[in-house]
Enzyme design. Structure first.
Site, mmCIF file in Angstrom:
data_model
loop_
_atom_site.group_PDB
_atom_site.id
_atom_site.type_symbol
_atom_site.label_atom_id
_atom_site.label_comp_id
_atom_site.label_asym_id
_atom_site.label_seq_id
_atom_site.Cartn_x
_atom_site.Cartn_y
_atom_site.Cartn_z
ATOM 1 N N ASN A 156 0.803 -1.222 0.000
ATOM 2 C CA ASN A 156 0.000 0.000 0.000
ATOM 3 C C ASN A 156 0.839 1.277 0.000
ATOM 4 O O ASN A 156 0.408 2.286 -0.538
ATOM 5 C CB ASN A 156 -0.921 -0.016 1.240
ATOM 6 C CG ASN A 156 -1.486 1.349 1.561
ATOM 7 O OD1 ASN A 156 -2.447 1.796 0.932
ATOM 8 N ND2 ASN A 156 -0.890 2.043 2.523
ATOM 9 N N SER A 171 -4.281 2.320 -8.865
ATOM 10 C CA SER A 171 -4.879 3.662 -8.960
ATOM 11 C C SER A 171 -5.681 3.779 -10.254
ATOM 12 O O SER A 171 -5.501 2.992 -11.186
ATOM 13 C CB SER A 171 -3.731 4.676 -8.958
ATOM 14 O OG SER A 171 -4.096 5.888 -9.560
ATOM 15 N N TYR A 213 3.921 8.919 -11.267
ATOM 16 C CA TYR A 213 2.952 8.137 -10.490
ATOM 17 C C TYR A 213 2.182 7.194 -11.417
ATOM 18 O O TYR A 213 1.990 6.012 -11.098
ATOM 19 C CB TYR A 213 2.009 9.121 -9.791
ATOM 20 C CG TYR A 213 0.979 8.506 -8.876
ATOM 21 C CD1 TYR A 213 1.318 8.111 -7.588
ATOM 22 C CD2 TYR A 213 -0.345 8.345 -9.292
ATOM 23 C CE1 TYR A 213 0.366 7.569 -6.730
ATOM 24 C CE2 TYR A 213 -1.302 7.806 -8.444
ATOM 25 C CZ TYR A 213 -0.942 7.416 -7.166
ATOM 26 O OH TYR A 213 -1.887 6.880 -6.318
ATOM 27 N N ALA A 245 3.127 5.988 -14.334
ATOM 28 C CA ALA A 245 4.026 4.919 -14.794
ATOM 29 C C ALA A 245 4.146 3.852 -13.705
ATOM 30 O O ALA A 245 4.120 2.647 -13.982
ATOM 31 C CB ALA A 245 5.390 5.486 -15.137
ATOM 32 N N SER A 246 4.258 4.291 -12.457
ATOM 33 C CA SER A 246 4.428 3.325 -11.361
ATOM 34 C C SER A 246 3.173 2.477 -11.160
ATOM 35 O O SER A 246 3.252 1.267 -10.986
ATOM 36 C CB SER A 246 4.797 4.041 -10.055
ATOM 37 O OG SER A 246 3.697 4.755 -9.515
ATOM 38 N N LYS A 247 2.009 3.102 -11.204
ATOM 39 C CA LYS A 247 0.775 2.367 -10.923
ATOM 40 C C LYS A 247 0.344 1.493 -12.109
ATOM 41 O O LYS A 247 -0.180 0.391 -11.910
ATOM 42 C CB LYS A 247 -0.346 3.337 -10.528
ATOM 43 C CG LYS A 247 -0.077 4.080 -9.218
ATOM 44 C CD LYS A 247 -0.007 3.125 -8.022
ATOM 45 C CE LYS A 247 0.111 3.860 -6.699
ATOM 46 N NZ LYS A 247 0.126 2.967 -5.536
ATOM 47 N N ILE A 303 -10.153 8.829 -2.984
ATOM 48 C CA ILE A 303 -10.451 8.506 -1.592
ATOM 49 C C ILE A 303 -9.975 9.660 -0.712
ATOM 50 O O ILE A 303 -8.891 10.212 -0.948
ATOM 51 C CB ILE A 303 -9.693 7.203 -1.186
ATOM 52 C CG1 ILE A 303 -9.933 6.068 -2.213
ATOM 53 C CG2 ILE A 303 -10.067 6.766 0.229
ATOM 54 C CD1 ILE A 303 -11.346 5.581 -2.346
HETATM 55 P P1 NDP Z 1 -1.046 8.514 2.588
HETATM 56 O O1 NDP Z 1 -0.053 9.547 2.154
HETATM 57 O O2 NDP Z 1 -1.902 8.756 3.760
HETATM 58 O O3 NDP Z 1 -0.331 7.119 2.816
HETATM 59 C C1 NDP Z 1 0.850 6.738 2.203
HETATM 60 C C2 NDP Z 1 1.580 5.867 3.202
HETATM 61 O O4 NDP Z 1 2.754 5.363 2.575
HETATM 62 C C3 NDP Z 1 1.999 6.632 4.441
HETATM 63 O O5 NDP Z 1 1.596 5.923 5.593
HETATM 64 C C4 NDP Z 1 3.508 6.720 4.336
HETATM 65 O O6 NDP Z 1 4.078 6.628 5.633
HETATM 66 C C5 NDP Z 1 3.822 5.496 3.487
HETATM 67 N N1 NDP Z 1 5.057 5.642 2.720
HETATM 68 C C6 NDP Z 1 5.353 6.541 1.765
HETATM 69 N N2 NDP Z 1 6.597 6.375 1.332
HETATM 70 C C7 NDP Z 1 7.110 5.344 2.024
HETATM 71 C C8 NDP Z 1 8.373 4.691 2.035
HETATM 72 N N3 NDP Z 1 9.393 5.078 1.265
HETATM 73 N N4 NDP Z 1 8.545 3.665 2.888
HETATM 74 C C9 NDP Z 1 7.555 3.264 3.714
HETATM 75 N N5 NDP Z 1 6.353 3.837 3.748
HETATM 76 C C10 NDP Z 1 6.139 4.879 2.914
HETATM 77 O O7 NDP Z 1 -1.903 8.254 1.251
HETATM 78 P P2 NDP Z 1 -3.084 7.242 0.904
HETATM 79 O O8 NDP Z 1 -3.535 6.496 2.088
HETATM 80 O O9 NDP Z 1 -4.021 8.014 0.099
HETATM 81 O O10 NDP Z 1 -2.327 6.245 -0.106
HETATM 82 C C11 NDP Z 1 -2.127 4.860 0.127
HETATM 83 C C12 NDP Z 1 -1.961 4.142 -1.193
HETATM 84 O O11 NDP Z 1 -3.162 4.265 -1.950
HETATM 85 C C13 NDP Z 1 -0.844 4.717 -2.072
HETATM 86 O O12 NDP Z 1 -0.180 3.666 -2.737
HETATM 87 C C14 NDP Z 1 -1.609 5.550 -3.088
HETATM 88 O O13 NDP Z 1 -0.915 5.676 -4.287
HETATM 89 C C15 NDP Z 1 -2.865 4.717 -3.246
HETATM 90 N N6 NDP Z 1 -3.988 5.439 -3.792
HETATM 91 C C16 NDP Z 1 -4.612 6.444 -3.077
HETATM 92 C C17 NDP Z 1 -5.703 7.092 -3.635
HETATM 93 C C18 NDP Z 1 -6.463 8.144 -2.891
HETATM 94 O O14 NDP Z 1 -7.422 8.670 -3.457
HETATM 95 N N7 NDP Z 1 -6.111 8.498 -1.679
HETATM 96 C C19 NDP Z 1 -6.195 6.778 -4.963
HETATM 97 C C20 NDP Z 1 -5.466 5.716 -5.610
HETATM 98 C C21 NDP Z 1 -4.419 5.087 -5.038
HETATM 99 P P3 NDP Z 1 5.401 7.472 6.069
HETATM 100 O O15 NDP Z 1 5.181 8.868 5.631
HETATM 101 O O16 NDP Z 1 5.480 7.271 7.550
HETATM 102 O O17 NDP Z 1 6.519 6.808 5.369
#
Ligand code: NDP
Length: 247
Positions: A85, A137, A150, A152-154, A183
């Protein structure tokens, strides 16, 4: 204590990852939540209770992933569920995006998912079963401005889900993805960041006319992690209020 399942939720300290961890722990799954920010993880773990263990780990530390996984496997002798995630977004126009920023997003959102999934799959294989869930995504389905890296990654992760599924399913490991629509989390509020037109556009093309909540994604993740999904692999479940099929 004997838990019915052991899970890892990367980025479980906030947003969607936290909601997934909350659902898992409520259902009796022992859940490791990871992230870079220890304080954030500790607050989350306190809220999640005894079925949760925080683990500070930066997904970009590729060479430390085998040790990280071994440590968890040693504690419980098994890992049943991995939710990939953790992710970052970086909003910038195509002409302004640097190679470094592009690579950083790919490293966090895609390369690390490959490395972690490979190591966790080695543990799952020993038990002959497991479920890996990748969070992708809407960008895997259509073009959104200013998020080339982003996207490209997803889109890569969406393809990798299929490839991982054909390699791992014969070994008892199911691999699926969830593609969230828009979301309500910190990530989207940053992406919209005063860009009301962008938000309006999202709502206009979402037949259900609203954004989703992290719980919507958590329910889908719990289903894919459970035995109710035992014949489902290589699939993507869109949890998007119809956004991907909207006009
Ligand atoms: P948040 O920014 O709340 O969550 C992202 C989480 O990833 C954080 O808890 C962060 O923790 C962690 N993270 C980021 N980089 C790293 C790293 N290098 N190592 C370890 N942990 C990391 O965003 P969301 O909850 O919205 O996103 C969660 C997932 O859902 C993501 O993959 C996002 O792309 C995907 N997504 C979200 C959407 C949305 O509408 N919100 C839509 C589509 C996909 P910390 O900062 O402590 O490292």
């Amino acid at each position: 204590m004997n838990y019915k399942k052991v899970a890892i939720v990367t980025g479980g300290g906030s947003g969607i990852g936290f909601a997934i961890a909350e659902k898992f722990t409520q259902e009796g799954i022992f859940t490791y939540v990871t992230g870079r920010n220890l304080e954030k993880l500790q607050v989350a773990a306190e809220r999640l209770g005894a079925n949760c263990r925080p683990f500070q780990f930066d997904m970009t530390w590729l060479d430390k992933i085998p040790d990280f996984v071994n440590q968890i496997a040693k504690e419980h002798g098994r890992i049943d569920v991995l939710v990939n995630n953790a992710g970052i977004n970086f909003k910038n126009g195509m002409l302004e995006l640097s190679d470094e920023d592009f690579q950083n997003v790919i490293l966090t959102n895609l390369t690390s998912v490959f490395s972690l999934s490979r190591e966790v799959a080695k543990v799952m294989v020993e038990n002959g079963c497991g479920s890996i869930i990748n969070i992708t995504s809407m960008t895997a389905f259509y073009g959104i401005p200013k998020v080339v890296a982003y996207t490209a990654s997803k889109a890569g992760l969406q393809g990798m889900t299929r490839a991982m599924a054909v390699d791992l399913s014969p070994l008892g490991i199911r691999v699926n993805s969830i593609a969230p629509g828009f979301i309500e989390t910190a990530m989207t509020s940053k992406a919209f960041n005063g860009d009301l037109r962008r938000k309006q556009k999202v709502l206009e093309r979402t037949p259900m006319g609203k954004m989703g909540t992290p719980k919507d994604i958590a329910n889908a993740a719990y289903f894919l992690a459970s035995d109710n999904a035992e014949f489902i692999t290589g699939e993507v479940i869109r949890v998007d209020g119809g956004n991907a099929i909207g006009f």
